[in-house]
Design an enzyme around this catalytic site. Structure first.
Site, PDB file in Angstrom:
ATOM      1  N   TYR A 182      -6.519  -8.559   1.886  1.00  0.00           N
ATOM      2  CA  TYR A 182      -5.200  -7.969   2.136  1.00  0.00           C
ATOM      3  C   TYR A 182      -4.921  -6.840   1.134  1.00  0.00           C
ATOM      4  CZ  TYR A 182      -0.041  -7.716   2.154  1.00  0.00           C
ATOM      5  OH  TYR A 182       1.272  -7.283   2.195  1.00  0.00           O
ATOM      6  N   SER A 217       2.293  -2.538  -0.922  1.00  0.00           N
ATOM      7  CA  SER A 217       2.481  -3.806  -1.641  1.00  0.00           C
ATOM      8  C   SER A 217       1.972  -3.666  -3.071  1.00  0.00           C
ATOM      9  CB  SER A 217       1.694  -4.916  -0.941  1.00  0.00           C
ATOM     10  OG  SER A 217       1.673  -6.083  -1.735  1.00  0.00           O
TER      11      SER A 217
END
Ligand SMILES: NC(=O)c1ccc[n+]([C@@H]2O[C@H](COP(=O)([O-])OP(=O)(O)OC[C@H]3O[C@@H](n4cnc5c(N)ncnc54)[C@H](OP(=O)(O)O)[C@@H]3O)[C@@H](O)[C@H]2O)c1
Length: 255
Positions: A159, A146
């Site tokens: 995250y 990501s």
């Protein structure tokens, strides 16, 4: 074995109910992928994906895999290979948990659980996968990283840090496997409209699972190792990565 045109003929999706993982399968099946193994912890969530892929002409098998069940990974990966019954050309690691940053800060155990689901579990799983692909002497691993892992943000650093770890691991794994004829593609999407982000305000440059799948298919065909989706993120993050920390705090608070 990828065919003479480089098309993937067999695929394993770890996180078989993932919107992005399913979109990658949707994209590869019409291109010649005939066998798909969907591995995950909820068969009922994978069944609709399997139905769609079968309608598109693929043989689809569901197997069990839980990212956090590290002791079960050897058996789960064996089961996936047994289910395919042929070499697996491409393995997509599509599982992941976004979590709620403020809740994770209040609950350290939940934060550590997220780190296991997004980082430690994939490390174990991908090492089992790597051994299989080395034995085959061919194959591609696609890892869903990501942009959040490129530079930690105040708003989602639990995250983001798990993705940073996964991203670094995948790059190192690529370096180990290249001599064995096995490739690793690291995919760094920005905000993708999927079940994971449902109900959240889309970030700038928001994209779709289908767009991620298109970029992944392009990388598998071309041999590209790092994929930003959309591609503009490569340049955006090159700038963001080097911003002085006080400025980054201000900028990242608005994205
Ligand atoms: N959506 C975005 O904006 C975005 C952006 C960048 C990167 N990514 C990454 O892209 C990947 C796919 O995300 P997505 O958008 O497709 O999200 P999604 O539709 O919510 O899919 C997430 C998948 O992870 C699976 N999963 C979660 N915990 C698991 C566990 N312990 N064991 C096995 N599977 C587990 C879920 O399975 P269950 O059905 O069992 O819950 C689900 O299949 C993730 O790695 C995500 O971090 C997403």
């Amino acid at each position: 074995m990828q065919n003479a045109l480089g098309a993937v003929q067999s695929l394993l999706v770890l996180g078989g109910s993932s919107d992005i993982g399913a979109a990658i399968a949707d994209r590869l099946v019409p291109g010649g992928c005939r066998i798909v193994v969907l591995a995950g912890r909820r068969p009922e969530a994978m069944e609709p994906v399997a139905g769609r892929l079968r309608a598109a002409g693929a043989d689809v098998v569901l197997t069990g895999w839980d990212a956090v069940d590290i002791g079960g990974h050897a058996d789960a990966i064996k089961a996936a290979w047994d289910a395919a019954a042929i070499d697996i050309d491409c393995v997509v690691l599509a599982s992941g948990v976004l979590g709620d940053q403020s809740q994770l800060e209040e609950d350290p155990t939940a934060a550590a659980d997220l780190a296991v689901a997004n980082y430690a579990g994939p490390v174990s799983t991908l090492l089992h996968v790597a051994r299989r692909l080395e034995e085959q002497g061919h194959g591609t691993i696609v890892v869903l990283s990501s942009v959040a892992g490129e530079r930690a943000r105040r708003s989602n650093f639990v995250y983001g840090s798990s993705k940073a770890g996964l991203d670094a691991f995948a790059q190192g794994l690529a370096d180990r496997l290249v001599a064995a004829g096995v490739r690793v593609v690291v995919v760094r999407p920005g905000f993708v409209r999927s079940s994971m982000t449902n109900g959240r305000e889309p970030a700038p440059l928001a994209t779709t699972p289908a767009a991620v799948a298109e970029a992944v298919a392009g990388a598998i065909a071309s041999g590209k190792e790092i994929v930003w989706v959309p591609a503009t993120f490569r340049y955006v993050m090159a700038v963001f990565r080097h911003l002085p920390r006080p400025l980054w705090r201000r900028v990242s608070g608005n994205i």
